[in-house]
Design a protein around this motif. Structure first.
Motif, PDB file in Angstrom:
ATOM      1  N   HIS A 128     -33.090 -26.073  11.577  1.00 40.71           N
ATOM      2  CA  HIS A 128     -33.012 -25.053  10.524  1.00 40.71           C
ATOM      3  C   HIS A 128     -34.382 -24.409  10.310  1.00 40.71           C
ATOM      4  O   HIS A 128     -34.508 -23.169  10.266  1.00 40.71           O
ATOM      5  N   ALA A 144     -35.554 -22.311  13.415  1.00 41.77           N
ATOM      6  CA  ALA A 144     -34.942 -20.986  13.460  1.00 41.77           C
ATOM      7  C   ALA A 144     -35.592 -20.047  12.453  1.00 41.77           C
ATOM      8  O   ALA A 144     -35.776 -18.848  12.726  1.00 41.77           O
ATOM      9  N   LEU A 145     -35.960 -20.577  11.310  1.00 42.27           N
ATOM     10  CA  LEU A 145     -36.628 -19.745  10.310  1.00 42.27           C
ATOM     11  C   LEU A 145     -38.025 -19.334  10.769  1.00 42.27           C
ATOM     12  O   LEU A 145     -38.439 -18.185  10.563  1.00 42.27           O
ATOM     13  N   THR A 189     -37.722 -16.408  13.013  1.00 40.48           N
ATOM     14  CA  THR A 189     -37.176 -15.159  12.474  1.00 40.48           C
ATOM     15  C   THR A 189     -37.936 -14.606  11.279  1.00 40.48           C
ATOM     16  O   THR A 189     -37.606 -13.514  10.796  1.00 40.48           O
ATOM     17  N   THR A 190     -38.961 -15.315  10.791  1.00 41.91           N
ATOM     18  CA  THR A 190     -39.653 -14.853   9.574  1.00 41.91           C
ATOM     19  C   THR A 190     -41.164 -14.713   9.769  1.00 41.91           C
ATOM     20  O   THR A 190     -41.914 -14.719   8.801  1.00 41.91           O
ATOM     21  N   SER A 241     -27.877 -22.355  10.037  1.00 41.13           N
ATOM     22  CA  SER A 241     -28.481 -21.027  10.011  1.00 41.13           C
ATOM     23  C   SER A 241     -28.086 -20.219   8.782  1.00 41.13           C
ATOM     24  O   SER A 241     -28.669 -19.167   8.526  1.00 41.13           O
ATOM     25  N   ALA A 252     -31.778 -18.616   8.529  1.00 34.68           N
ATOM     26  CA  ALA A 252     -32.321 -17.716   9.551  1.00 34.68           C
ATOM     27  C   ALA A 252     -31.373 -16.566   9.869  1.00 34.68           C
ATOM     28  O   ALA A 252     -31.815 -15.478  10.261  1.00 34.68           O
ATOM     29  N   HIS A 297     -32.357 -13.300   8.421  1.00 36.90           N
ATOM     30  CA  HIS A 297     -33.693 -12.772   8.691  1.00 36.90           C
ATOM     31  C   HIS A 297     -33.846 -12.185  10.092  1.00 36.90           C
ATOM     32  O   HIS A 297     -34.903 -11.639  10.414  1.00 36.90           O
ATOM     33  N   VAL A 298     -32.854 -12.328  10.930  1.00 42.65           N
ATOM     34  CA  VAL A 298     -32.986 -11.875  12.309  1.00 42.65           C
ATOM     35  C   VAL A 298     -33.252 -10.377  12.349  1.00 42.65           C
ATOM     36  O   VAL A 298     -32.574  -9.587  11.677  1.00 42.65           O
ATOM     37  N   SER A 302     -37.795 -10.957  16.043  1.00 43.62           N
ATOM     38  CA  SER A 302     -37.528 -12.392  16.122  1.00 43.62           C
ATOM     39  C   SER A 302     -37.842 -12.922  17.516  1.00 43.62           C
ATOM     40  O   SER A 302     -37.767 -12.191  18.507  1.00 43.62           O
ATOM     41  N   LEU A 338     -25.660 -17.113  14.701  1.00 44.06           N
ATOM     42  CA  LEU A 338     -27.069 -16.784  14.889  1.00 44.06           C
ATOM     43  C   LEU A 338     -27.286 -16.121  16.240  1.00 44.06           C
ATOM     44  O   LEU A 338     -28.037 -15.141  16.359  1.00 44.06           O
ATOM     45  N   CYS A 384     -28.741 -12.315  16.916  1.00 43.41           N
ATOM     46  CA  CYS A 384     -29.835 -12.022  17.838  1.00 43.41           C
ATOM     47  C   CYS A 384     -29.419 -10.942  18.839  1.00 43.41           C
ATOM     48  O   CYS A 384     -30.159  -9.987  19.089  1.00 43.41           O
TER      49      CYS A 384
END
Length: 281
Positions: free
Chosen positions: A138, A141-142, A145-146, A175, A201, A204-205, A209, A231, A235
């Motif tokens: 988790h 992935a963040l 994407t951030t 996600s 996440a 936030h994609v 990313s 997710l 993407c």
């Protein structure tokens, strides 16, 4: 107010084929234990890519020091280092210590620490990957994407370098926390359930990313495979490379299957993507 900095660089130790730094202080946090990381850097003539490892444990338990799942973190470390990549195992605060977004702030501070000390460590700040499983997935992935979200950086430890990473491997990570309204996810959010969207996440994609490898068991009842499927689709919609591997019959933490092939696949993915490098660390 203290006569020492908020972060420290530890003395190196030699191990066969590598240099190891243990218990590096990434950040001292008032009222909490300091955040630490361990890093193994393979012997090389020039700076090498570095992979940040984030353990699982439902944001409730786990440590960067010991295996948190049904496979050996040491095996992942050793295969990563053997492939010519540094391996940094990172701590973050658990949900019983602090609520969201402390965990993301913690892992971002570790990325900044690695970039700040890149020259001394022998790693390349423009080739940083992240790899996590379950709760660590988790957070991985963040991170992927951030990297350009200043409001999610936090302020502890090293400030200045970007926390952006350049590749990510996510094993069965949530996600979208808006679909997880109780249990460990609720404990993570504490008294701020309104932050569930921010904490996923999926939301936030964008085109900036990092490329992702998502591996998830088809029979996972703890974190349903739809988390990785959605997710991957997000993407693709933004033109971000994402490989989705759905493991038939596997439960959470690859229960019922042999995880070793997925270790090798993760190492190969990170080695391939990080080989390209990145101009802006």
């Amino acid at each position: 107010m203290y006569p020492y900095p908020d972060f420290e660089f530890p003395e190196p130790e030699r191990a066969p084929g590598r240099t190891r730094h243990r218990d590096a202080i990434v950040a001292r946090l008032r009222g909490f234990r300091p955040l630490l990381l361990d890093i193994d850097v393979p012997d090389a003539e020039g700076p090498v890519p570095v992979v940040v490892w984030l353990h699982g444990g439902a944001w409730t338990w786990g440590t960067n020091k010991h295996t948190a799942g049904p496979f050996s973190t040491a095996l992942i470390r050793d295969r990563t280092v053997a492939a010519g990549l540094a391996f940094a195992s990172v701590q973050y605060r658990l949900s019983g210590e602090a609520s969201w977004p402390a965990q993301l702030h913690d892992v971002k501070s570790a990325v900044r620490w690695l970039k700040h000390h890149a020259a001394a460590l022998g790693v390349d700040p423009g080739r940083v990957g992240v790899w996590g499983e379950s709760a660590g997935g988790h957070l991985a992935a963040l991170l992927a994407t951030t990297g350009d979200r200043a409001e999610l950086e936090g302020e502890q430890g090293v400030t200045g370098p970007s926390s952006r990473v350049h590749a990510g491997v996510v094993w069965y990570g949530p996600s979208d926390l808006t679909t997880m309204t109780d249990g460990p996810a609720a404990a993570l959010l504490g008294d701020r359930p309104d932050l569930a969207r921010e904490a996923g996440a999926l939301h936030h994609v964008d085109a900036r990313s990092a490329p992702l490898l998502l591996v998830h068991g088809a029979a996972d009842t703890v974190v349903p495979v739809e988390h990785s499927e959605r997710l991957a689709a997000a993407c693709a919609a933004h033109g971000v490379p994402a490989e989705l591997v759905v493991v038939p019959g596997a439960g959470h933490a690859f229960a019922g299957t042999d995880p070793e092939p997925f270790i090798d696949r993760g190492v190969a993915f990170l080695r391939r993507v990080l080989r390209r490098g990145e101009e802006t660390p």
